[in-house]
Design a protein around this motif. Structure first.
Motif, PDB file in Angstrom:
ATOM      1  N   CYS A   1       8.942  -7.335  -9.886  1.00  0.00           N
ATOM      2  CA  CYS A   1       8.653  -8.511  -9.062  1.00  0.00           C
ATOM      3  C   CYS A   1       8.519  -9.762  -9.933  1.00  0.00           C
ATOM      4  O   CYS A   1       9.054 -10.826  -9.596  1.00  0.00           O
ATOM      5  CB  CYS A   1       7.375  -8.301  -8.252  1.00  0.00           C
ATOM      6  SG  CYS A   1       7.539  -7.122  -6.902  1.00  0.00           S
TER       7      CYS A   1
ATOM      8  N   THR B   1       3.172   1.367 -10.343  1.00  0.00           N
ATOM      9  CA  THR B   1       2.658   0.021 -10.103  1.00  0.00           C
ATOM     10  C   THR B   1       3.067  -0.920 -11.226  1.00  0.00           C
ATOM     11  O   THR B   1       3.491  -2.051 -10.970  1.00  0.00           O
ATOM     12  CB  THR B   1       1.122   0.045  -9.946  1.00  0.00           C
ATOM     13  OG1 THR B   1       0.791   0.876  -8.834  1.00  0.00           O
ATOM     14  CG2 THR B   1       0.564  -1.351  -9.718  1.00  0.00           C
TER      15      THR B   1
ATOM     16  N   TYR C   1       6.781  -1.663 -10.756  1.00  0.00           N
ATOM     17  CA  TYR C   1       7.015  -2.449  -9.544  1.00  0.00           C
ATOM     18  C   TYR C   1       6.635  -3.907  -9.774  1.00  0.00           C
ATOM     19  O   TYR C   1       7.393  -4.827  -9.434  1.00  0.00           O
ATOM     20  CB  TYR C   1       6.195  -1.852  -8.392  1.00  0.00           C
ATOM     21  CG  TYR C   1       6.516  -2.427  -7.041  1.00  0.00           C
ATOM     22  CD1 TYR C   1       7.549  -1.905  -6.279  1.00  0.00           C
ATOM     23  CD2 TYR C   1       5.789  -3.487  -6.521  1.00  0.00           C
ATOM     24  CE1 TYR C   1       7.855  -2.417  -5.034  1.00  0.00           C
ATOM     25  CE2 TYR C   1       6.083  -4.011  -5.280  1.00  0.00           C
ATOM     26  CZ  TYR C   1       7.115  -3.477  -4.543  1.00  0.00           C
ATOM     27  OH  TYR C   1       7.412  -3.998  -3.311  1.00  0.00           O
TER      28      TYR C   1
ATOM     29  N   CYS D   1       8.023  -8.591  -1.002  1.00  0.00           N
ATOM     30  CA  CYS D   1       7.815  -7.346  -1.767  1.00  0.00           C
ATOM     31  C   CYS D   1       6.345  -7.122  -2.067  1.00  0.00           C
ATOM     32  O   CYS D   1       5.843  -6.002  -1.957  1.00  0.00           O
ATOM     33  CB  CYS D   1       8.592  -7.382  -3.074  1.00  0.00           C
ATOM     34  SG  CYS D   1      10.377  -7.242  -2.861  1.00  0.00           S
ATOM     35  N   LEU D   2       5.658  -8.175  -2.454  1.00  0.00           N
ATOM     36  CA  LEU D   2       4.242  -8.036  -2.782  1.00  0.00           C
ATOM     37  C   LEU D   2       3.380  -7.875  -1.533  1.00  0.00           C
ATOM     38  O   LEU D   2       2.438  -7.093  -1.533  1.00  0.00           O
ATOM     39  CB  LEU D   2       3.759  -9.245  -3.589  1.00  0.00           C
ATOM     40  CG  LEU D   2       4.270  -9.326  -5.020  1.00  0.00           C
ATOM     41  CD1 LEU D   2       3.804 -10.625  -5.661  1.00  0.00           C
ATOM     42  CD2 LEU D   2       3.811  -8.136  -5.836  1.00  0.00           C
ATOM     43  N   ARG D   3       3.696  -8.616  -0.493  1.00  0.00           N
ATOM     44  CA  ARG D   3       2.883  -8.544   0.723  1.00  0.00           C
ATOM     45  C   ARG D   3       2.947  -7.150   1.339  1.00  0.00           C
ATOM     46  O   ARG D   3       1.943  -6.617   1.809  1.00  0.00           O
ATOM     47  CB  ARG D   3       3.336  -9.605   1.730  1.00  0.00           C
ATOM     48  CG  ARG D   3       2.399  -9.715   2.905  1.00  0.00           C
ATOM     49  CD  ARG D   3       2.795 -10.815   3.889  1.00  0.00           C
ATOM     50  NE  ARG D   3       4.179 -10.693   4.314  1.00  0.00           N
ATOM     51  CZ  ARG D   3       5.099 -11.634   4.113  1.00  0.00           C
ATOM     52  NH1 ARG D   3       4.787 -12.754   3.514  1.00  0.00           N
ATOM     53  NH2 ARG D   3       6.336 -11.451   4.523  1.00  0.00           N
ATOM     54  N   GLY D   4       4.116  -6.535   1.305  1.00  0.00           N
ATOM     55  CA  GLY D   4       4.273  -5.205   1.887  1.00  0.00           C
ATOM     56  C   GLY D   4       3.517  -4.130   1.133  1.00  0.00           C
ATOM     57  O   GLY D   4       3.128  -3.117   1.699  1.00  0.00           O
ATOM     58  N   ASN D   5       3.300  -4.345  -0.147  1.00  0.00           N
ATOM     59  CA  ASN D   5       2.618  -3.359  -0.987  1.00  0.00           C
ATOM     60  C   ASN D   5       1.432  -3.994  -1.704  1.00  0.00           C
ATOM     61  O   ASN D   5       1.117  -3.639  -2.829  1.00  0.00           O
ATOM     62  CB  ASN D   5       3.598  -2.802  -2.025  1.00  0.00           C
ATOM     63  CG  ASN D   5       4.721  -2.069  -1.363  1.00  0.00           C
ATOM     64  OD1 ASN D   5       4.515  -1.046  -0.754  1.00  0.00           O
ATOM     65  ND2 ASN D   5       5.922  -2.622  -1.456  1.00  0.00           N
ATOM     66  N   PHE D   6       0.804  -4.951  -1.070  1.00  0.00           N
ATOM     67  CA  PHE D   6      -0.186  -5.784  -1.748  1.00  0.00           C
ATOM     68  C   PHE D   6      -1.417  -5.005  -2.206  1.00  0.00           C
ATOM     69  O   PHE D   6      -1.995  -4.234  -1.464  1.00  0.00           O
ATOM     70  CB  PHE D   6      -0.637  -6.923  -0.843  1.00  0.00           C
ATOM     71  CG  PHE D   6      -1.532  -7.894  -1.549  1.00  0.00           C
ATOM     72  CD1 PHE D   6      -2.884  -7.897  -1.291  1.00  0.00           C
ATOM     73  CD2 PHE D   6      -1.025  -8.753  -2.487  1.00  0.00           C
ATOM     74  CE1 PHE D   6      -3.721  -8.778  -1.950  1.00  0.00           C
ATOM     75  CE2 PHE D   6      -1.846  -9.641  -3.146  1.00  0.00           C
ATOM     76  CZ  PHE D   6      -3.195  -9.658  -2.875  1.00  0.00           C
ATOM     77  N   ILE D   7      -1.746  -5.235  -3.464  1.00  0.00           N
ATOM     78  CA  ILE D   7      -3.027  -4.812  -3.999  1.00  0.00           C
ATOM     79  C   ILE D   7      -3.596  -5.994  -4.749  1.00  0.00           C
ATOM     80  O   ILE D   7      -2.871  -6.895  -5.148  1.00  0.00           O
ATOM     81  CB  ILE D   7      -2.919  -3.561  -4.906  1.00  0.00           C
ATOM     82  CG1 ILE D   7      -1.940  -3.783  -6.042  1.00  0.00           C
ATOM     83  CG2 ILE D   7      -2.546  -2.347  -4.098  1.00  0.00           C
ATOM     84  CD1 ILE D   7      -1.803  -2.583  -6.973  1.00  0.00           C
TER      85      ILE D   7
ATOM     86  N   LYS E   1      -5.656   4.755  -2.920  1.00  0.00           N
ATOM     87  CA  LYS E   1      -4.959   5.868  -3.555  1.00  0.00           C
ATOM     88  C   LYS E   1      -5.666   6.249  -4.844  1.00  0.00           C
ATOM     89  O   LYS E   1      -6.226   5.403  -5.525  1.00  0.00           O
ATOM     90  CB  LYS E   1      -3.528   5.463  -3.910  1.00  0.00           C
ATOM     91  CG  LYS E   1      -2.553   5.613  -2.821  1.00  0.00           C
ATOM     92  CD  LYS E   1      -1.168   5.360  -3.377  1.00  0.00           C
ATOM     93  CE  LYS E   1      -0.123   5.717  -2.375  1.00  0.00           C
ATOM     94  NZ  LYS E   1       1.215   5.472  -2.881  1.00  0.00           N
TER      95      LYS E   1
ATOM     96  N   ASN F   1       0.966   7.002 -10.395  1.00  0.00           N
ATOM     97  CA  ASN F   1       0.709   5.799  -9.603  1.00  0.00           C
ATOM     98  C   ASN F   1       0.630   4.571 -10.498  1.00  0.00           C
ATOM     99  O   ASN F   1       1.130   3.504 -10.149  1.00  0.00           O
ATOM    100  CB  ASN F   1      -0.596   5.915  -8.818  1.00  0.00           C
ATOM    101  CG  ASN F   1      -0.502   6.883  -7.671  1.00  0.00           C
ATOM    102  OD1 ASN F   1       0.576   7.263  -7.247  1.00  0.00           O
ATOM    103  ND2 ASN F   1      -1.652   7.302  -7.179  1.00  0.00           N
TER     104      ASN F   1
END
Length: 75
Positions: free
Chosen positions: A20, A13, A16, A36-42, A3, A9
């Motif tokens: 967490c 982040t 978010y 939560c982190l795995r689904g939106n992991f960076i 992105k 953004n």
């Protein structure tokens, strides 16, 4: 494709990850934060690029390393 880094953004982040980290700090190491982190992991590098607070990164580091470990095993 990554992105585009925009102010919006970046702010999302930061918020978010702060949420967490707070959840982990207040409720312990449950699977909720990992989910939560795995689904939106960076990556850690991405978090730093988004100027996430280092304290939040430090709190989440064990969970992030576990996600990275599991992804490496899955490959």
């Amino acid at each position: 494709m990554a992105k585009r880094l925009t102010v919006r953004n970046k702010a999302f982040t930061q918020g978010y990850i702060c949420a967490c980290a707070t959840m982990l700090q207040e409720h312990g190491n449950g699977t909720e934060v990992e989910d939560c982190l795995r689904g939106n992991f960076i990556s850690i590098e991405d978090l730093r690029r988004h100027e996430v607070d280092e304290h939040d990164i430090e709190i989440l580091m064990p969970v992030i390393k576990e996600i990275e470990r599991k992804r490496a095993l899955a490959k």
